[in-house]
Design a protein around this motif. Sequence first.
Motif, PDB file in Angstrom:
ATOM      1  N   ASN A 205       2.694  -2.887   3.595  1.00  0.00           N
ATOM      2  CA  ASN A 205       1.253  -3.124   3.417  1.00  0.00           C
ATOM      3  C   ASN A 205       0.479  -2.284   4.423  1.00  0.00           C
ATOM      4  O   ASN A 205       1.084  -1.518   5.191  1.00  0.00           O
ATOM      5  CB  ASN A 205       0.934  -4.606   3.526  1.00  0.00           C
ATOM      6  N   GLU A 206      -0.867  -2.468   4.465  1.00  0.00           N
ATOM      7  CA  GLU A 206      -1.622  -1.549   5.324  1.00  0.00           C
ATOM      8  C   GLU A 206      -1.440  -1.823   6.810  1.00  0.00           C
ATOM      9  O   GLU A 206      -1.842  -1.016   7.649  1.00  0.00           O
ATOM     10  CB  GLU A 206      -3.105  -1.527   4.958  1.00  0.00           C
TER      11      GLU A 206
ATOM     12  N   ASP B  78      -0.128   7.228   9.434  1.00  0.00           N
ATOM     13  CA  ASP B  78       0.555   6.186   8.663  1.00  0.00           C
ATOM     14  C   ASP B  78       2.065   6.421   8.677  1.00  0.00           C
ATOM     15  O   ASP B  78       2.851   5.510   8.913  1.00  0.00           O
ATOM     16  CB  ASP B  78       0.062   6.190   7.218  1.00  0.00           C
TER      17      ASP B  78
ATOM     18  N   LYS C   3       0.806  -1.221   0.000  1.00  0.00           N
ATOM     19  CA  LYS C   3       0.000   0.000   0.000  1.00  0.00           C
ATOM     20  C   LYS C   3       0.847   1.284   0.000  1.00  0.00           C
ATOM     21  O   LYS C   3       0.591   2.223  -0.717  1.00  0.00           O
ATOM     22  CB  LYS C   3      -0.909   0.006   1.223  1.00  0.00           C
TER      23      LYS C   3
END
Lengths: 318, 318
Positions: free
Chosen positions: B17-18, B58, B4
């Motif tokens: 990735n997430e 994030d 991601k």
Amino acid sequence: MPAKFIFTNILGVFVFNENYKLVDGLLFKDLDQFDEKEKHEKQIEEKHGSLEKPSGDDLYKILEFFKDKKYLSELRKKNIALTRVSVKDSVNNDLLIIQTIDAVEELNRTINLLTKRLREWYSLYNPEVSNKVKDHEKFVSSIVQKKKDKLLEELNIDKNDSLGAELKEKDVAAILLLASQINNHYKLRSHYEKYLQELEKETCPNLASILGVTISARLLDHSGSLKRLAEMPASTLQILGAEKALFRHLKNKRNPPPKYGMIHEHPLILNAPRKNHGRIARALADKASIAVRVDYFKGEFMGDKLRKDLEKKIKNLR
Amino acid sequence: MPAKFIFTNILGVFVFNENYKLVDGLLFKDLDQFDEKEKHEKQIEEKHGSLEKPSGDDLYKILEFFKDKKYLSELRKKNIALTRVSVKDSVNNDLLIIQTIDAVEELNRTINLLTKRLREWYSLYNPEVSNKVKDHEKFVSSIVQKKKDKLLEELNIDKNDSLGAELKEKDVAAILLLASQINNHYKLRSHYEKYLQELEKETCPNLASILGVTISARLLDHSGSLKRLAEMPASTLQILGAEKALFRHLKNKRNPPPKYGMIHEHPLILNAPRKNHGRIARALADKASIAVRVDYFKGEFMGDKLRKDLEKKIKNLR
């Protein structure tokens, strides 16, 4: 009328009668003859019998005589010549010492200014060396003598770790020109220090042997001449250079009087424990005061003896 | 889970990735690869389809990942290397020009100090020359090159009329050593002026052709870099160096604003009638401002055209 007065000036010896008329005389040919005026006066007095030197009104009348144009211009010319000779003769070793020590101090000042500039400039190229070598003289001489890589190697710094930029050759050359100029300043300064030593060996060997070349020169500079320094009491010599503290004390008694001035730079004081500084300064000033008087009156060298006395005295202090 | 996020730092390109787990990546071998990071990012994006750059929470989570000891020490090492390179690269011609002009000013200062000292010292020996030759540089070079008698002859002074003392040879030599040292200062200064010319030919040829080598260098020194100088409005450039007068004006409007700063030294201003100084300074600053921008953006040389325009403008002034 018989001769009565005898009067001498730079033009010659003149003999006047009591009406102030010239009856005899001798014109000096040059300044050398003027220097021997006593001899010439004696010759003339032998010829005329006893003559008196005019004073008061008599002197005034006789001086009128020289207002005559013929004498006046001659008098002026000869006086200028005499002044010229004494101006010339006034240049003695004292003055040379003073000028030299002033030049040394000025060199110190410019060395500092230029080295600060050099360090900043050179740091673009090789900041590590400038940071590590704190002593100005060592810094300057080492970058003049050695290349960057060699210097880094000596400091155990990997040359790839250096933060200095890669400069072109001509850019480095420009920096090093300044460095070698400063290096020449250092050389000149040490030449002057040797020259001072020679001058003081003639002028004030005793003082120099007690206080060292530089402090002696500074004291001379400060007092203006050997004569004035010799006339100072030891206590003045002791605090020479601390005038500000002295006047602060005189103005307001709460401030203590200074214990030492320029002589505080002397190694005997600097290397002693702090509590003894004042007493050593006094002992040092005492001996220096004796030394400078011996020097001024051209006495024999006794610096060694004075120094030995001094060292013994200081040893007994603690 | 599909990839991601894409995140790049000095270590390499990383794909998460997430859940913020590493799924792919590329480690840079050296700083050169880091410089081409866009290319490597593109390659990785082609492999994984569209990836987003993390932000907010994030980003925070992903940075956590690099707290791992393995990455942290590597990160530190590489960052130091990167800093080292950028420190090295930050040394450009601007900085060299600034250092050189600073050295020139420092030389001027020391030349003045030392020449005053030299004049006093040399006057003991030959006061007439020091009195007659007012220009420092001429004075120093003439006493280095010519003997006392010759110098007096040139000034039409009978050497017997001189008030200077007869010094011994070594005393005269000591004085002349200082003189030749100062003479070397003058030589070094003119060398640096030529060196400045070369540097400015590369860095700011337009500015130098309008303002001359020295004023250009001073402006660079004052503003800190070519970039900052290029960003200044012409009106600031005009009064650069007159900050004191400017702030006096801002504080108290009765004081007029300054009309010129360092550029006042320019011959076009100095040689003009006083009433035009302000207007010429403005015209000069306008052109200089254009010139320095052309220089900063590496435009073509147009100094001649700018100067011609300027001279025409000034001719129309009176």
